[in-house]
Structure formats: C-alpha cells, structure tokens
Design an enzyme around this catalytic site. Sequence first.
Site, PDB file in Angstrom:
ATOM      1  CE  LYS A  63     -55.824 -41.707  14.017  1.00  0.00           C
ATOM      2  NZ  LYS A  63     -55.440 -43.086  14.269  1.00  0.00           N
ATOM      3  CD  GLN A  86     -51.919 -41.257  11.414  1.00  0.00           C
ATOM      4  OE1 GLN A  86     -51.026 -40.948  12.209  1.00  0.00           O
ATOM      5  NE2 GLN A  86     -52.795 -42.197  11.698  1.00  0.00           N
ATOM      6  CG  ASP A 105     -57.700 -38.869   6.675  1.00  0.00           C
ATOM      7  OD1 ASP A 105     -57.486 -38.459   7.835  1.00  0.00           O
ATOM      8  OD2 ASP A 105     -57.761 -40.072   6.381  1.00  0.00           O
ATOM      9  CG  HIS A 132     -57.398 -45.097   7.292  1.00  0.00           C
ATOM     10  ND1 HIS A 132     -58.678 -45.554   7.484  1.00  0.00           N
ATOM     11  CD2 HIS A 132     -56.683 -45.524   8.362  1.00  0.00           C
ATOM     12  CE1 HIS A 132     -58.719 -46.226   8.627  1.00  0.00           C
ATOM     13  NE2 HIS A 132     -57.526 -46.232   9.174  1.00  0.00           N
ATOM     14  CB  CYS A 159     -57.212 -49.244   7.811  1.00  0.00           C
ATOM     15  SG  CYS A 159     -57.905 -50.118   9.198  1.00  0.00           S
TER      16      CYS A 159
END
Lengths: 407, 134
Positions: A224, A201, A198, A121, A362
């Site tokens: 999220k 997700q 990261d 991202h 993104c």
Amino acid sequence: MNIVRIRRDFPVLNVTVHGRPLIYLDNAATMQMPAPVMDTIVHHYRNANSSVHRGVHTLSQKTTNAMEHARAKIASYLGAQHNHEIIFTSGTTDAINLAAQSFSQVFLHPDDEIVVSAMEHHSNLIPWQEACSRTGARLRIIPVTEDGQLDMVQYKKIVTEKTVLVAVTWVSNVLGTVNPIADIIQLAHQNGAFVLIDGAQAVKMGTVNVSALDCDFFAFSGHKLGAITGIGVLYGKESLLEQLPPVSFGGGMVNQVDFCSSTYGTLPLKFEAGTPNYAGAISLGAALDYLQTLGRVEIAIREHSLLAQTEQLISELPELHVLGRPELRSGCISFYGDGVHPYDLGALLDAQGIATRTGHLCAQPLLNALGLTSVIRISPAFYNTDLELLRLQEGLKTALARLKGVI
Amino acid sequence: MTLAQRQEDMIASINAIGDCLEQYSYLIMQSARLPVMSDEDRREAYLVPGCQSKVWMKISGHDGHLHLEMDSDTLIIRGILALFIELLEGCSVEEVYQTELTLLEQTELAATFTSDRDLGVRSILFQIKQTVAN
C-alpha cells in the site's frame, strides 16, 4: 507537487484499459510501484541476491546489510525506538496473526477481554476471534455511530480492568474514518490494556510516530506504500516483544539446537523463522525513501484534497449515497446507489478504464451494521489528477444512465 | 439451426457490438428480458457459488429437453443469463452434451467472466454441462 513529473515515476499509469487511459482509484488496496522501487529490486537481483544472515560470502553480506538498512529506515519512518522492534511479515494480515498467536499465549486467560471495533477489516477481527476461542477470552466490540465514527462513549464503558488488549484500525478501509487513536490508546493504557493499531490504511497518512503514540503494536503492509507485494511489518514495543514467544519455528531464529530442545535468537530474529523476504524488505525501504523524497506531509495534504474533491463530486449525483460523515476522512470513500448493484457500477466504470473496488471490502460486520452487503470504494493517491476525478464523475453518470433504463 | 450454429451467430453479434462499455450496456438491456425468479426460488439451494454477484439457477428437463430458470442480483450477470437461456432453453439434452459451450471464451466478455471476479458465471456453464452429462 508537480503531478505531471510524479506520474512519470509510475509506468503503469500509462496503460490503457478497454481502449481507454487507465484511471487508477484503487490505491487503498494496492498503491502502484514507482520506478525507483522497481530499479532497487532489479539492482538487488543483478548485484547482490543471496540468503541473508550467517553467510560469510560477500553477496550474502550485501543482502543482509541491505535488509537491515531497510529495517532501520522503517524504524525511523515509524519513529520506533529500536530497529529490532521492526519484524518483517508478509503483510498486515500476517503481522496481526503473529501478534495474536504470540500475545494470546502469554497474556490471554479465560474471562479476559479483547476489544475491537465494528469497523475492523476481517484481518483485525478473525485472528482475535480465534485467540478468544483458544483461550476462553471474550471479544468486545466498539460500535460505530450512524455517521460512521467509533462510539467513544461506548468505548469508555467497554474498556475495563478486564481488557487485556485493544485492537483497532486507525483508518477505516471502508469509510475512511480517521479514529481518535491517541484517545483510544490513552484510555486502554489507563486500564492496563495493550493496544494494537491496524495501520494498513493509516501508514501513508502524514507522519506516524509509534513512540509518540505509545502504541504497543502497529501493523502495516508494504504494497500500500509502493513496495512489492508480500512484505509487511509488525512493530512491537521492545519490552512487550521480549515477553512474547515465537510462533513460527525453523531456520534463522535459533541460537542452539539439539534433539531435545532449542534456544531462540534475540529480537527481531526470533519472530522471523525461515528465509525472510529480504527482497520485499529492501523494496519497502526504497518505497519509504521515495515517499519521503516527495514529502510525507505534502502527500497527505494532496491526498486529503483529492478525497475531498471525490466526496464533493459523488455528492453531486443524487442517486449515490456516501457512507458516513466522519469528522476526518483519509484514504478512501465508499458509496452505494439506489437500486444499483455495486458490481454493475464497478464493471461499467472498468469498461471506461476506471479502476475502483466493489464488494464487502473484507468488512462484512460493518456493512451488515449499515444494512448493506456491497459497496463501491474510491481511493485516490497523490499521483491522481483533478481531471481524473472529473472523469470519474462523468464515468459514474454514464454508468448510471446505462443502468437507469432497466432498473 | 443447430445449437453450435446459433452459438456462433450469438458470438458474432456480441463481438460486433463494439467496446466493452457497449457490450455491458447490451447485456444490461438483455437483462430486462429475463423473468425475475420468485423469492421462494432465490434460496440457498439454487445459489451458484460465486464471488461478488449472486446467481440462482434451476435446471430441469422435460422429455429430454433442457429447461433453465436463472436469476442474479446484478444486471450485467442477468444479461449473460438471458443469453444462456436464449441459447440453451428447450435444446435437447443430447445436443447440449455434444456441443462445446464457448460463448464466454470467444467474446470480449471473456476477460470479465472468466476471471475469478465471477467464478459464478463460469460455474453456470459447468453445472449445465454436468447436469446434462448425468
């Protein structure tokens, strides 16, 4: 899982869009907030709201306790060794920017290398580009294979003793590819490099344990997971965080201040200048409670099943092409259509009440590598039903039929 | 008929189409009427700053009348552009300057084309108005 009962916890799932019942399939961007989290936020403002820390009065102490209680919940959720390894940020982007700015001051020198992947991202790419341009370090990219996975053969060549940090996403926000994060961390550490994950997700993908993974940083966003927007977390290993300087200065993060110099507080406060987003932190604690009540593994199993169904239903439409064939996919799936602009497809789905995400998501470098500029992404959550996915397929058929006459 | 009257008729007919899905479908049909711009014209200079869809626009004038060439890479936006051209092509610059262009605001399409999802579409009318004002 009793989906009917669970859906009652999400009031927004009852709204209509363009006169049709909402089918919300954009959970990789934002998961909807369950009522218990809303109740927690309202309860906070009705009973305890006040600035945290250093307040002698009861409301301030209540709020401080609630925020620190949330920090402890998050530490436990992530499997961190210490509560003070949890730094509150405004989200994943803010967390990675904090890590990049602080880390680069101490550890990055000319000709050092930072490794990221081609499926990052923008939030896990641009902060490192900037850090490299400030310090004279170089950015190395792990390529993505044709089937949408990290090229681990190349990775083994790219990571060397020059590598100072490997910053990779655990799960691609476009392909849903689950990267072999344990192998990535192991190889980085063998070369003396730190690792930032990261986790935006990945954090909802079953059990995450930063201590077992032995990663050095882990970043994720609350929205999220059903928390209010504007709260996120940077986890950092205590031994690493102790070595890093603050990058934001002001109230709340100091010990002694005079006109010549100041001394900074201990972890985690030295990284939390200003009034922290305590309401956000409290909501994140409540969101984690909610997810744990349903069961983290149960949620992961349910979402895996929904995603597999989604892939099957999209694959049944010959005009549409799913991106990537990863060994393991989690959270989301993206596709494109022959001669169909994702914007048109997304708008026609929206007209049928179906919320999806379209655009470059993104991740322009990844899309460029795949020869695309725009895709459409579906990301179901545990509260979606099998019937909603069938209606997605019907919705796609309707949209394609309307577009076909003209293309 | 004046531009204002023709705009009113257009708004009424779009609003009579039905729900959002039918309105989009109508726009997709309209898009077929819009000539495709040459690759030469589909360049940066004519690109309208927008978000997800690309819009190219050439505005010129002949004897005080507006001449528009527009294109987009998405069919729904091409449909909107076809309506703009139907409405504005050949109108006197003076009339376009005097008339408030409310096509987007007064139809169900407003929600779609006045959000930041497509700033480009909004800026098309703005650019036309700016051009005729000069």
